[in-house]
Structures are given as C-alpha cells and as structure tokens.
Design a protein around this motif. Structure first.
Motif, mmCIF file in Angstrom:
data_model
loop_
_atom_site.group_PDB
_atom_site.id
_atom_site.type_symbol
_atom_site.label_atom_id
_atom_site.label_comp_id
_atom_site.label_asym_id
_atom_site.label_seq_id
_atom_site.Cartn_x
_atom_site.Cartn_y
_atom_site.Cartn_z
ATOM 1 N N ILE A 1 27.588 34.738 -11.646
ATOM 2 C CA ILE A 1 27.594 33.994 -12.907
ATOM 3 C C ILE A 1 28.000 34.987 -13.982
ATOM 4 N N GLY A 2 29.211 34.805 -14.494
ATOM 5 C CA GLY A 2 29.747 35.789 -15.436
ATOM 6 C C GLY A 2 30.006 37.085 -14.680
ATOM 7 N N LYS A 3 29.285 38.146 -15.059
ATOM 8 C CA LYS A 3 29.422 39.428 -14.373
ATOM 9 C C LYS A 3 28.151 39.785 -13.613
ATOM 10 N N GLU A 4 27.235 38.818 -13.491
ATOM 11 C CA GLU A 4 25.960 39.075 -12.825
ATOM 12 C C GLU A 4 25.851 38.292 -11.529
ATOM 13 N N TYR A 5 25.150 38.872 -10.575
ATOM 14 C CA TYR A 5 24.849 38.178 -9.338
ATOM 15 C C TYR A 5 23.555 37.400 -9.517
ATOM 16 N N PHE A 6 23.520 36.196 -8.974
ATOM 17 C CA PHE A 6 22.314 35.378 -8.994
ATOM 18 C C PHE A 6 22.030 34.955 -7.567
ATOM 19 N N GLY A 7 20.804 35.156 -7.133
ATOM 20 C CA GLY A 7 20.426 34.766 -5.790
ATOM 21 C C GLY A 7 19.062 34.107 -5.780
ATOM 22 N N ILE A 8 18.907 33.155 -4.884
ATOM 23 C CA ILE A 8 17.632 32.463 -4.759
ATOM 24 C C ILE A 8 17.451 32.012 -3.314
ATOM 25 N N ASN A 9 16.236 32.172 -2.814
ATOM 26 C CA ASN A 9 15.922 31.753 -1.463
ATOM 27 C C ASN A 9 15.484 30.294 -1.520
ATOM 28 N N SER A 10 16.266 29.407 -0.952
ATOM 29 C CA SER A 10 15.998 27.971 -1.057
ATOM 30 C C SER A 10 14.670 27.573 -0.419
ATOM 31 N N VAL A 11 14.191 28.357 0.527
ATOM 32 C CA VAL A 11 12.912 28.051 1.175
ATOM 33 C C VAL A 11 11.761 28.170 0.175
ATOM 34 N N LEU A 12 11.928 29.009 -0.838
ATOM 35 C CA LEU A 12 10.884 29.219 -1.836
ATOM 36 C C LEU A 12 10.957 28.237 -3.009
ATOM 37 N N VAL A 13 11.961 27.360 -3.013
ATOM 38 C CA VAL A 13 12.133 26.412 -4.109
ATOM 39 C C VAL A 13 11.412 25.107 -3.770
ATOM 40 N N ALA A 14 10.450 24.735 -4.634
ATOM 41 C CA ALA A 14 9.703 23.495 -4.426
ATOM 42 C C ALA A 14 10.540 22.286 -4.833
ATOM 43 N N ASP A 15 11.196 22.378 -6.006
ATOM 44 C CA ASP A 15 12.069 21.293 -6.455
ATOM 45 C C ASP A 15 13.072 21.818 -7.466
ATOM 46 N N PHE A 16 14.121 21.028 -7.690
ATOM 47 C CA PHE A 16 15.133 21.412 -8.665
ATOM 48 C C PHE A 16 15.772 20.160 -9.232
ATOM 49 N N LYS A 17 16.405 20.317 -10.400
ATOM 50 C CA LYS A 17 17.111 19.203 -11.032
ATOM 51 C C LYS A 17 18.320 19.754 -11.766
ATOM 52 N N VAL A 18 19.438 19.082 -11.614
ATOM 53 C CA VAL A 18 20.659 19.448 -12.320
ATOM 54 C C VAL A 18 20.821 18.481 -13.481
ATOM 55 N N HIS A 19 20.937 19.015 -14.683
ATOM 56 C CA HIS A 19 21.082 18.199 -15.888
ATOM 57 C C HIS A 19 22.571 18.055 -16.191
ATOM 58 N N ASN A 20 23.088 16.845 -15.982
ATOM 59 C CA ASN A 20 24.499 16.601 -16.242
ATOM 60 C C ASN A 20 24.689 15.195 -16.778
ATOM 61 N N ALA A 21 25.901 14.729 -16.796
ATOM 62 C CA ALA A 21 26.210 13.412 -17.362
ATOM 63 C C ALA A 21 25.533 12.287 -16.600
ATOM 64 N N TYR A 22 25.088 12.547 -15.387
ATOM 65 C CA TYR A 22 24.481 11.501 -14.574
ATOM 66 C C TYR A 22 22.967 11.649 -14.460
ATOM 67 N N SER A 23 22.381 12.520 -15.247
ATOM 68 C CA SER A 23 20.936 12.715 -15.207
ATOM 69 C C SER A 23 20.212 11.424 -15.570
ATOM 70 N N GLU A 24 19.064 11.199 -14.957
ATOM 71 C CA GLU A 24 18.288 9.989 -15.209
ATOM 72 C C GLU A 24 17.927 9.856 -16.679
ATOM 73 N N GLN A 25 17.601 10.958 -17.331
ATOM 74 C CA GLN A 25 17.208 10.903 -18.730
ATOM 75 C C GLN A 25 18.354 10.353 -19.581
ATOM 76 N N ARG A 26 19.554 10.799 -19.318
ATOM 77 C CA ARG A 26 20.714 10.318 -20.081
ATOM 78 C C ARG A 26 20.922 8.831 -19.822
ATOM 79 N N ILE A 27 20.790 8.404 -18.561
ATOM 80 C CA ILE A 27 20.962 6.990 -18.224
ATOM 81 C C ILE A 27 19.893 6.164 -18.939
ATOM 82 N N GLU A 28 18.662 6.658 -18.959
ATOM 83 C CA GLU A 28 17.572 5.947 -19.626
ATOM 84 C C GLU A 28 17.854 5.806 -21.119
#
Length: 95
Positions: A44-71
């Motif tokens: 991302i840019g000039k930095e590395y980003f890493g995440i172990n998906s096994v340690l992720v409980a939940d996630f949400k992507v905020h975009n044009a189709y997000s439930e909040q926007r639809i609501e």
C-alpha cells in the motif's frame, strides 16, 4: 493511474480493530485469502501490509454498495414520498 480505494475495517479475535485502504483488486485478493484461511500480504503506497486471516474475526468493506449507504438511500426515497403525500393532501384540502 488513479485507482479508487475503499476502506476495510476489521476486528481481530483479540478484539483489536483496524482499518486499511484497499483497491478493488486488493479486496478481491483479501477475500480469497480469508476464504482459504491464508495470510494476506500487499503493498500500500510504499509500505507492506500483512494480516493473518485466521486471526480476523470479521471485516467490512465500505464502498458504494455498503448496507449503510443503501439504507440512507431508502430513507431519502421514503422522505421524498412523504413530501409528495403531504403536498397532495394540502392540495386536496384547498379544493
């Protein structure tokens, strides 16, 4: 190249929350890693980003189709309908 980025918020199993801005391609790669229960690493840019998906409980992507926007859109539409009803009622009252 100006790629639109979307904010992903995630919660780790430990309760720690984080956010990261990802491109649509990166989001697709992340979701595949999450499904496959593998680690995700990207640049991302000039930095590395890493995440172990096994340690992720939940996630949400905020975009044009997000439930909040639809609501919000539904509420706006209902408000417009309400305004139309009030106007029609007022016109009928004047007759």
């Amino acid at each position: 190249m100006d790629t639109k980025l979307y904010t992903m918020t995630y919660s780790l199993n430990s309760g720690i929350k984080g956010t990261v801005n990802l491109s649509p391609k990166q989001i697709e790669e992340w979701i595949n890693c999450y499904i496959e229960k593998s680690s995700y690493v990207t640049i991302i840019g000039k930095e590395y980003f890493g995440i172990n998906s096994v340690l992720v409980a939940d996630f949400k992507v905020h975009n044009a189709y997000s439930e909040q926007r639809i609501e919000i859109e539904v509420v706006k539409q209902l408000s417009m309908l309400n305004d139309e009803l009030v106007e029609a009622y007022d016109q009928k009252k004047l007759e």
